[in-house]
Every structure is written in structure tokens, then in C-alpha cells.
Motif scaffolding. Structure first.
Motif, mmCIF file in Angstrom:
data_model
loop_
_atom_site.group_PDB
_atom_site.id
_atom_site.type_symbol
_atom_site.label_atom_id
_atom_site.label_comp_id
_atom_site.label_asym_id
_atom_site.label_seq_id
_atom_site.Cartn_x
_atom_site.Cartn_y
_atom_site.Cartn_z
ATOM 1 N N PHE A 183 85.751 -55.159 -57.511
ATOM 2 C CA PHE A 183 86.842 -54.642 -56.691
ATOM 3 C C PHE A 183 88.194 -55.044 -57.289
ATOM 4 N N ASP A 184 88.752 -54.129 -58.067
ATOM 5 C CA ASP A 184 90.066 -54.339 -58.701
ATOM 6 C C ASP A 184 90.121 -55.596 -59.560
ATOM 7 N N LEU A 186 89.123 -58.483 -58.876
ATOM 8 C CA LEU A 186 89.397 -59.685 -58.087
ATOM 9 C C LEU A 186 88.113 -60.259 -57.509
ATOM 10 N N TYR A 191 90.125 -60.000 -52.668
ATOM 11 C CA TYR A 191 90.282 -58.558 -52.496
ATOM 12 C C TYR A 191 90.255 -58.162 -51.019
#
Length: 360
Positions: A183-184, A186, A191
Motif C-alpha cells: 500500500f503506497d 508504506l 498507511y
């Protein structure tokens, strides 16, 4: 002489934000802008023990040095911060405690912080955890129900916050079965904590077009409820792909169990004396939402996302009589109706048997 400001290292800032739940440690109002405060007023001292997350208003309180205002001094900030850190951690532990009590063991879940996985996530543990989620949700709602039943908006809001915290921890645990840094880039904790904070901020902006606080304290309750609903849907959306390849998993039955109404007091009859307290909040009537505020104002909301129209609307209850004052033509008019039945989730008035359903 100007103080030299040294940028706070990213990892340090992220840690303060996470431990504070991206929430001011003084007022603890979720979803409002915050900044990291240097407790000793030295912007070059980025020791974590010297940092606290404050909203803009509370930060201003630390700058008051005289007059009738009382400065929020360093010792007070440290006490508030440490207490808030402890409270946030306790709330986050609750979801895992409930899961353990229901038979799932999140302590054995795959790590969300390892640099690399040593082995593939265990699908049986995932299945066990997902099957436990409806019970965790029911438990969370059951714990919050006592706060919702008390009637005060701040207390009801805390009930929503408690459920939000548990749902956020569920999302973090489910993320354990996704690739690392999926997730991104992170950690799941960071996140989903940021995502939850962004939902609070978005709903505040949506419900208060004239600025934070302009719609009164009830708007904050609606915001908390909206975030709670957002996170519930996110849990559903995460379970859907994770469960696709689980052996003998019935997604229809799982969703049915997940959606079970947790409120066993829905048919509780409200007594006359409690009408003024229990009517507070938002109700869905014919064609619109009706909101009753503790200060005697009431408003209408044409659609879920519309702002609340209040103006000169006022309400009061005398016995079983509900009086509503509202604009009509160039003046005001007051209607009187008898409440013929009142339960925790619905009240009915005599005029055309109008029903109002609880819609927090």
C-alpha cells in the motif's frame, strides 16, 4: 535572534503521527489539521521526547504568555501527550484482544514490518481470522452501544471512535496477507492510519462547508459515523479478494454474518421522561433527514451529503408532545404533534402516523 529550524526526520515525524493517531493530544478532536510541536520551543531539537502533535488551536495555547490567557506549558503538553500515547495504544490493542477471545490469534499473523517474507502467508490462519471478523464487529458495536445510549454527542462520538479504531486494526491485520509495502510503499499501520485520518478530514469538509465547527457538535457525530461506515465497507472490500481462493469459504454467508445488526436494544421502549434526551441526533423521516440538537435547534437534510438547514428552527418536548418551530412564508410557525411510540430506533407521531427512523 531567530531560532534555527531543523527539519524533523521523516521516520521521526511518521512515528509521532502514528502514535498520536494523527490527532491532537490535547483536545483529541479527530479530523482537524495538526502540526508537530517542539515542546521546549527549540525547533532544532527533534528528539522524539521533545515532540507532540497539536491542532492549530491548541498550538496557539502554547504561545500564550500573559494576560488573562493561561499558557499551555511544556509540562502539561508532556502529560497530555504521554496519556494520549497510552490511550491510543490501548485502543489499538482492543481489536486483537477481541480476536483472541473469539478464537483467532492475530499474534501469529505474518509480520507487517519485516524486510522480506520468509514464507508465504498461512491461508488457514487467514480463513480463521476472516471468519472471526463478524464476531469482532459485533463485540465492537456492543461495547460502543452503552456510549451511544447515553445521549450526549461527545459520548456518542467516542463510541464511534472506538469502533473506528477496531475497524482500522482489522484492516491492518488483513494487510498482513498482502505483499510487503503493498500500500503506497508504506507499512500497513502507517498507511491505514493516514487513510482513516483523511476520511475524517474529508467528511468534516463535506459536512461543514462554512468551516470547521460551523455545523455544531452534531456534525462531528455524523462525521464519526460516516468514517465508521467507510471503514466497514473497506473491510468488506479487502475480504472479497483475500477470500477468493480460500477452501470451502462461503462469501455469501460471511457477508450475511458481517451485516448482522449488533443492536439488541432496537425495540427498547423509551419512557416519556427520556424523550428530550433520546430524540437528540439524526432521524430519517418522510423524504428528508431531521436532526435534533441539544441546544433546542433542529434542522433538515434533504440528502445524505447535503448541508444541514437550521435557520430559526426550534424544538421542544412537553410530555409526549413534540413542538417544532419552522419558517413559513415571511414568519415562523409552530406545529404540535403527539409521539405515539418511541423506541431506540424509531419514533412515530400521530400526524399521518409519521415514522422517523434512527439514522446516525
Amino acid at each position: 535572534m531567530a531560532k534555527i529550524r531543523t527539519p524533523i526526520p521523516g521516520a521521526t515525524a511518521a512515528n509521532i503521527l502514528f502514535r498520536s493517531d494523527r490527532t491532537c493530544c490535547i483536545c483529541r478532536e479527530r479530523g482537524i489539521p495538526t502540526q508537530i510541536h517542539h515542546i521546549d520551543e527549540d525547533p532544532s531539537n527533534n528528539d522524539p521526547n521533545n515532540l507532540a502533535l497539536l491542532c492549530l488551536h491548541c498550538h496557539e495555547e502554547t504561545q500564550i504568555s500573559g494576560g488573562f490567557g493561561r499558557k499551555l506549558d511544556a509540562l502539561q503538553v508532556v502529560q497530555f501527550r504521554n496519556d494520549w500515547f497510552e490511550r491510543v495504544q490501548k485502543r489499538r490493542d482492543t481489536a486483537d484482544e477481541i480476536a483472541a477471545a473469539k478464537g483467532a490469534v492475530p499474534a501469529n499473523k505474518p509480520s507487517t514490518k519485516s524486510v522480506r517474507r520468509a514464507e508465504l502467508p498461512n491461508p488457514q490462519k487467514l480463513k480463521n481470522y476472516i471468519l472471526t471478523l463478524p464476531a469482532i464487529r459485533l463485540d465492537a458495536y456492543g461495547r460502543a452501544q452503552s456510549l451511544w445510549d447515553k445521549g450526549g454527542t461527545s459520548t456518542q462520538r467516542q463510541g464511534c471512535y472506538d469502533v473506528v479504531d477496531i475497524l482500522e486494526q482489522i484492516l491492518i491485520t488483513l494487510a498482513s496477507w498482502y505483499p510487503l509495502h503493498h500500500f503506497d510503499g508504506l507499512a500497513p499501520e502507517e498507511y491505514f492510519n493516514a487513510m482513516t485520518a483523511s476520511r475524517f478530514a474529508w467528511h468534516h469538509a463535506r459536512m461543514e462547508p462554512n468551516g470547521y465547527g460551523s455545523a455544531g457538535t452534531m456534525a462531528r457525530l455524523f462525521v464519526a459515523d460516516a468514517v465508521m461506515n467507510d471503514l466497514e465497507k473497506m473491510v468488506e472490500k479487502m475480504v472479497e479478494p483475500l477470500s477468493m481462493h480460500l477452501e470451502d469459504f462461503d462469501d455469501f454467508q460471511w457477508m450475511k454474518a458481517w451485516k448482522v445488526n449488533s443492536d439488541s436494544s432496537a425495540n427498547e421502549v423509551v419512557e416519556f421522561k427520556d424523550y428530550p434526551k433520546r430524540i437528540l441526533g439524526r432521524w430519517l423521516g418522510p423524504r428528508k433527514y431531521v436532526i435534533f440538537f441539544a441546544d433546542g435547534r433542529w434542522g433538515v437534510q434533504r440528502n445524505e451529503d447535503d448541508s444541514i438547514e437550521i435557520g430559526e428552527r426550534r424544538w421542544r418536548i412537553e410530555g409526549d408532545k413534540l413542538f417544532l418551530t419552522f419558517p413559513r412564508g415571511t414568519g415562523l410557525s409552530t406545529s404540535e404533534s403527539t409521539i405515539t411510540s418511541f423506541t431506540a430506533k424509531q419514533f412515530v407521531t400521530e400526524d399521518h402516523s409519521t415514522k422517523y427512523e434512527w439514522a446516525p
